[in-house]
Design an enzyme around this catalytic site. Structure first.
Site, PDB file in Angstrom:
ATOM      1  N   ASP A  37     -18.905  36.484  89.906  1.00  0.00           N
ATOM      2  CA  ASP A  37     -17.950  35.436  89.526  1.00  0.00           C
ATOM      3  C   ASP A  37     -18.757  34.265  88.992  1.00  0.00           C
ATOM      4  O   ASP A  37     -19.446  33.569  89.754  1.00  0.00           O
ATOM      5  CB  ASP A  37     -17.137  35.023  90.756  1.00  0.00           C
ATOM      6  N   ILE A  38     -18.709  34.061  87.663  1.00  0.00           N
ATOM      7  CA  ILE A  38     -19.563  33.029  87.064  1.00  0.00           C
ATOM      8  C   ILE A  38     -19.162  31.611  87.474  1.00  0.00           C
ATOM      9  O   ILE A  38     -19.916  30.666  87.236  1.00  0.00           O
ATOM     10  CB  ILE A  38     -19.629  33.148  85.522  1.00  0.00           C
ATOM     11  N   ALA A  61     -15.371  35.512  79.822  1.00  0.00           N
ATOM     12  CA  ALA A  61     -14.699  34.341  79.240  1.00  0.00           C
ATOM     13  C   ALA A  61     -13.209  34.393  79.524  1.00  0.00           C
ATOM     14  O   ALA A  61     -12.644  35.469  79.778  1.00  0.00           O
ATOM     15  CB  ALA A  61     -14.932  34.287  77.730  1.00  0.00           C
ATOM     16  N   TYR A  62     -12.610  33.230  79.477  1.00  0.00           N
ATOM     17  CA  TYR A  62     -11.146  33.131  79.478  1.00  0.00           C
ATOM     18  C   TYR A  62     -10.741  33.165  78.013  1.00  0.00           C
ATOM     19  O   TYR A  62     -11.041  32.240  77.261  1.00  0.00           O
ATOM     20  CB  TYR A  62     -10.708  31.827  80.137  1.00  0.00           C
ATOM     21  N   THR A 102     -17.023  31.320  69.782  1.00  0.00           N
ATOM     22  CA  THR A 102     -15.884  31.723  68.958  1.00  0.00           C
ATOM     23  C   THR A 102     -15.714  30.873  67.701  1.00  0.00           C
ATOM     24  O   THR A 102     -16.156  29.715  67.650  1.00  0.00           O
ATOM     25  CB  THR A 102     -14.584  31.627  69.793  1.00  0.00           C
ATOM     26  N   ASP A 103     -15.038  31.455  66.707  1.00  0.00           N
ATOM     27  CA  ASP A 103     -14.654  30.722  65.497  1.00  0.00           C
ATOM     28  C   ASP A 103     -13.608  29.654  65.805  1.00  0.00           C
ATOM     29  O   ASP A 103     -13.388  28.741  65.010  1.00  0.00           O
ATOM     30  CB  ASP A 103     -14.114  31.694  64.434  1.00  0.00           C
ATOM     31  N   TYR A 126      -8.253  26.599  74.327  1.00  0.00           N
ATOM     32  CA  TYR A 126      -9.264  27.660  74.324  1.00  0.00           C
ATOM     33  C   TYR A 126     -10.477  27.251  73.494  1.00  0.00           C
ATOM     34  O   TYR A 126     -11.627  27.316  73.964  1.00  0.00           O
ATOM     35  CB  TYR A 126      -8.660  28.954  73.782  1.00  0.00           C
ATOM     36  N   LYS A 130     -14.338  26.478  74.862  1.00  0.00           N
ATOM     37  CA  LYS A 130     -15.492  27.240  74.369  1.00  0.00           C
ATOM     38  C   LYS A 130     -16.551  26.296  73.786  1.00  0.00           C
ATOM     39  O   LYS A 130     -17.745  26.498  73.986  1.00  0.00           O
ATOM     40  CB  LYS A 130     -15.057  28.274  73.327  1.00  0.00           C
ATOM     41  N   TRP A 151     -12.382  37.396  65.835  1.00  0.00           N
ATOM     42  CA  TRP A 151     -11.438  38.507  65.709  1.00  0.00           C
ATOM     43  C   TRP A 151     -12.020  39.821  66.250  1.00  0.00           C
ATOM     44  O   TRP A 151     -11.995  40.853  65.582  1.00  0.00           O
ATOM     45  CB  TRP A 151     -11.021  38.683  64.249  1.00  0.00           C
TER      46      TRP A 151
END
Length: 284
Positions: A37-38, A61-62, A102-103, A126, A130, A151
């Protein structure tokens, strides 16, 4: 060479398990959320003491983009606190951290591919978490690679491709957004790139000039509509597919209208050959 992988049950984690047998010189330690569990610093330290990893790939990640709008604390806990915890323990054990971003850190207002130097401006919870996770790592531990991707899909886990195939088995007609432009990324290709980075670092121990942020997705660009169209063509599925604007499909989280990533840096530094997105759809 020991590589500890968080989020082992996600699609990237499973893709890393898929390619692991082709890297006999790497001892992968795969940890799902039950094992690691990070958000629990003590849990991370115990596992690092046990396995003493040379590298840590954070594939945990969430990623529920819309749900994050109503669960910001949970998204922050996993994407920011979790990332910071890993960076702290990696620093303690002198392990190199590879973190997936993420983008969605960009607002999508550009009309040309985003480079690593472009200024992030997330439009969703989100995306913000990130980005905050990236910053937490940068402030905590120098020996890191942050890989921004987009994606992501695969034969594993939950993703757009599997959703389209499921919906096609249930309906005769589907409407898919046609005005959000990006690049699909095969998770197995992403896994291979991470292995290449690790292998390169192992061959070149002095890699301080290589650490930092990198973009990786497949080549080319498309809309979600064109992505779906290719998925159905490849799987020989006949369905009435209709393009619709984003305004016809409102979601709690705002998506970038354009989030194509420039891969020049990772190609130059690591000699990565990037395949076009529509050439790697050969998965069911």
């Amino acid at each position: 060479m020991v590589v500890l992988v968080t989020g082992a049950n996600g699609q990237l984690g499973q893709s890393l398990q898929f390619i692991a047998p082709t890297y006999p010189n790497i001892q992968f330690v795969f940890c799902d959320s039950n094992k690691l569990d990070i958000t629990n610093l003590n849990n991370i330290e115990q596992l690092f003491k046990q396995f003493k990893p040379d590298f840590c790939i954070n594939a945990a990640a969430y990623t529920a983009v819309d749900k994050a709008e109503s669960e910001p604390e949970k998204a922050h806990l996993i994407n920011v606190v979790g990332a910071k915890n890993l960076a702290e323990v990696c620093k303690e054990f002198d392990s190199i951290l590879l973190h997936i971003s993420t983008d969605f850190v960009f607002d999508g207002t550009k009309d040309s591919p985003y480079s690593e130097e472009d200024i992030p401006n997330p439009t969703s919870v989100y995306g913000q978490t990130k980005l905050d996770g990236e910053k937490a790592i940068q402030e905590t531990w120098d020996k890191h690679f942050i890989i921004r991707t987009s994606w992501v899909y695969s034969q594993f886990g939950n993703n757009f491709m599997k959703t389209m195939l499921r919906l096609a088995s249930e309906r005769d007609t589907l409407s898919v957004v046609n005005d959000q432009i990006g690049t699909p990324t095969n998770a197995v290709d992403l896994a291979e790139v991470l292995a290449k980075i690790i292998t390169t670092c192992n061959l070149q121990p002095t890699t301080y000039n290589l650490f930092g942020i990198y973009n990786f997705s497949n080549e080319g660009q498309c809309s979600w509509y064109h992505f779906a169209k290719k998925i159905f063509e490849f799987n020989k599925i006949n369905i009435n597919l209709e393009p619709i604007p984003t305004t016809s499909f409102p979601t709690p989280a705002k998506r970038p209208a354009y989030s194509v990533l420039d891969k020049s840096k990772i190609k130059k530094v690591f000699g990565v050959e990037v395949k076009y997105w529509d050439e790697v759809l050969n998965i069911k």
